[in-house]
Scaffold this active site. Structure first.
Site, mmCIF file in Angstrom:
data_model
loop_
_atom_site.group_PDB
_atom_site.id
_atom_site.type_symbol
_atom_site.label_atom_id
_atom_site.label_comp_id
_atom_site.label_asym_id
_atom_site.label_seq_id
_atom_site.Cartn_x
_atom_site.Cartn_y
_atom_site.Cartn_z
ATOM 1 N N GLU A 1 -9.758 2.346 4.096
ATOM 2 C CA GLU A 1 -9.579 3.235 3.245
ATOM 3 C C GLU A 1 -10.731 3.790 2.750
ATOM 4 O O GLU A 1 -11.128 4.964 2.489
ATOM 5 C CB GLU A 1 -8.694 2.692 2.333
ATOM 6 C CG GLU A 1 -8.257 3.679 1.259
ATOM 7 C CD GLU A 1 -7.296 3.208 0.148
ATOM 8 O OE1 GLU A 1 -7.475 3.338 -0.942
ATOM 9 O OE2 GLU A 1 -6.180 2.489 0.583
ATOM 10 N N HIS B 1 -7.348 -3.254 5.216
ATOM 11 C CA HIS B 1 -6.757 -1.896 5.133
ATOM 12 C C HIS B 1 -7.293 -1.140 3.958
ATOM 13 O O HIS B 1 -7.791 0.007 4.215
ATOM 14 C CB HIS B 1 -5.366 -2.186 4.690
ATOM 15 C CG HIS B 1 -4.606 -0.942 4.137
ATOM 16 N ND1 HIS B 1 -4.910 -0.498 2.735
ATOM 17 C CD2 HIS B 1 -3.698 0.105 4.806
ATOM 18 C CE1 HIS B 1 -4.242 0.751 2.486
ATOM 19 N NE2 HIS B 1 -3.623 1.062 3.589
ATOM 20 N N ASN B 2 -7.798 -1.607 2.780
ATOM 21 C CA ASN B 2 -8.389 -1.177 1.868
ATOM 22 C C ASN B 2 -9.803 -0.823 2.293
ATOM 23 O O ASN B 2 -10.309 0.278 1.612
ATOM 24 C CB ASN B 2 -8.425 -1.920 0.458
ATOM 25 C CG ASN B 2 -7.073 -1.937 -0.086
ATOM 26 O OD1 ASN B 2 -6.009 -1.729 0.473
ATOM 27 N ND2 ASN B 2 -6.967 -2.189 -1.575
ATOM 28 N N LYS C 1 -4.336 -6.698 4.064
ATOM 29 C CA LYS C 1 -4.279 -5.857 2.811
ATOM 30 C C LYS C 1 -5.918 -5.465 2.422
ATOM 31 O O LYS C 1 -6.139 -4.219 2.263
ATOM 32 C CB LYS C 1 -3.483 -5.991 1.706
ATOM 33 C CG LYS C 1 -3.834 -5.031 0.567
ATOM 34 C CD LYS C 1 -3.148 -3.701 0.876
ATOM 35 C CE LYS C 1 -2.866 -2.777 -0.116
ATOM 36 N NZ LYS C 1 -3.632 -2.585 -1.248
ATOM 37 N N SER D 1 0.848 -1.118 0.101
ATOM 38 C CA SER D 1 0.058 0.075 0.029
ATOM 39 C C SER D 1 0.824 1.222 0.153
ATOM 40 O O SER D 1 1.956 1.455 0.637
ATOM 41 C CB SER D 1 -0.931 -0.008 1.320
ATOM 42 O OG SER D 1 -1.679 1.298 1.189
#
Length: 482
Positions: free
Chosen positions: A190, A186-187, A183, A129
């Site tokens: 986001e 995380h996205n 991940k 990222s």
């Protein structure tokens, strides 16, 4: 000629910049791209004069690498990854490492890890990222897969990762699909962060009537305090950016948001694991609604909304808005961590939640000041049930309650859509309530489907069925949670 420390396949934006990052840290890199002309253009252009070897086939790439070979794949998620793995299996040897650095679905990574290991090789699925800038100067890297591969790739991945407090924003996450799962979360966070900021911008524009310059000033002030983050900072810059005619460029951008699927995957995983990821779900659905632009234009000509009532004290309301944004962001992270916790339990991953926060402190899109507080929370209590129960975050939410509710009341009264901000508040209110109306849901389910229910005056685990109409029998359906 052998000698390269690592190979990379896929010279798109992220691939090119990762190669330059690796080379700048002293590593020799061999590169290959399916469209070979891109190899020539890169080696003769941005890579000219550097320790980068251009290869015209996967076989040539394998021959250029030191053993055990390490090859990173930066291609489009899905079939392209599987095709590249198959090509590599034909030229690599036992003990070599394949690294998928794209945004692959964690379930694909679980499958691929098992398959590659069955062929005698090692596999890593790692989230990367930070976008173009992060890839070049230092991203956040979240590796998982074959544990035996970690010592082989650790020196390279930690060298190219961003640093926070002197520590690399890269560490081992866990087995098989753990890296790509983290991940993905995380996205998802986001998505939530971006939607919350977009809603805040919309509230300032429609209710307060602020100019773009003034909104930029507000985001600058917020970025100097508790809301310090990468996304807050770039929002300030975007709002201040002028087009060639001197008008704000942001207002000329079509209000339809794209997405590549990781937010949707996060929502699907939440449904699969039974975690109330309400805020991130609303962020994904908001992008879907934004895509229906033509239909929204037609609806806007049919339906009218309320007349905007500006708050009497715009400075106080702006302060309330910042506190509401902060509280909602905390809820977003809390929900993301709940999803990781449940997935770890189901998949038998031993996730280091404080370590994950540390990996997100630098390089990545959601990097922010309070990630350090998340690390402290899990350092103090590794089995923390919910981030909201940590004393620091409990205090944040308690202090934000009244401002948050004032903002919520205003957006509802004025007809300004703020689904993520409101869903965060609804989740908090549901979480803090000892009794929810699910008892009525269970009565309804038992009424029409004989699904049974438990009683508050009987032992947990004992199920009952009522013949509500007097016409039904005593037979009940089996009890289970899908």
């Amino acid at each position: 000629m052998a000698g390269a420390d690592i190979g990379l396949i896929g010279l798109a934006v992220m691939g090119e910049n990762l190669v330059l990052n690796m080379e700048s840290r002293g590593f020799q890199v061999a590169v290959y791209n399916r469209t070979v002309s891109r190899v020539d253009a890169f080696v003769q252009g941005r890579g000219a004069g550097k320790k980068i070897t251009g290869c015209r086939s996967v076989a040539e790439l394998a021959a250029a690498l030191e053993r055990p070979r390490k090859v990173m794949i930066m291609v489009k998620a899905g079939a392209a990854v599987d095709e590249t793995i198959q090509q590599l299996l034909g030229v690599l040897e036992k003990g070599d490492v394949i690294i998928d650095g794209g945004n692959s679905n964690y379930q694909d990574t679980i499958r691929r890890t098992a398959f590659v290991e069955s062929q005698g090789l090692l596999y890593i699925g790692t989230g990367v990222s930070g976008g173009e800038e992060g890839a070049l100067t230092g991203p956040s890297i979240m590796p998982g897969g074959s544990p035996a591969a970690w010592p082989l790739v650790r020196p390279i991945l930690q060298a190219i990762a961003a640093k926070a407090g002197g520590n690399p924003c890269c560490d081992w996450v866990g087995e098989n699909g753990a890296g790509h799962f983290v991940k993905m979360v995380h996205n998802g966070i986001e998505y939530g962060d971006m939607q919350l900021i977009a809603e805040t911008y919309d509230i300032m524009k429609k209710i307060l009537g602020f100019s773009h310059e003034k909104m930029g000033d507000v985001f600058e002030d917020w970025n100097a305090g508790d809301l310090d983050s990468y996304l807050t900072g770039i929002t300030r810059d975007i709002l201040r950016f002028k087009d060639e005619d001197g008008r704000p460029l942001a207002e000329k951008i079509l209000d339809t948001a794209g997405q590549k699927g990781t937010g949707k995957w996060t929502g699907m995983a939440a449904l699969e694991f039974g975690v109330p990821l309400t805020l991130i779900g609303e962020a994904v659905f908001s992008r879907c609604l934004s895509a229906a632009k033509a239909e929204r234009v037609r609806a806007g000509k049919i339906f009218s909304g309320p007349v905007i009532e500006k708050p009497a004290d715009e400075s106080a309301f702006t302060s309330d808005l910042g506190k509401a944004l902060y509280a909602a962001k905390v809820v977003s992270y809390a929900q993301g961590y709940l999803l990781m916790r449940e997935a770890a339990r189901e998949c038998k991953w031993n996730l280091n939640y404080g370590g994950i926060a540390l990996m997100w402190r630098g390089g990545c899109i959601i990097r922010s000041a309070f990630l350090g507080k998340i690390k402290e929370a899990f350092d103090k209590k590794p089995d923390l049930e919910n981030l909201l129960l940590d004393p620091f975050f409990t205090r944040v939410i308690e202090e934000a309650q009244e401002p948050w509710r004032r903002v919520a009341a205003s957006v509802v009264k004025n007809g300004v859509p703020a689904p993520a901000l409101l869903s965060a508040l609804a989740y908090f209110d549901g979480y803090r309530n000892e009794r929810l109306p699910a008892n009525l849901l269970q009565a309804q389910r038992d009424y029409f489907g004989a699904h049974t229910y438990e009683r508050v005056d009987k032992p947990k685990g004992e199920f009952f069925h009522t013949n509500w109409t007097g016409k039904g029998g005593v037979t009940s359906a089996s009890t289970y949670t899908a």
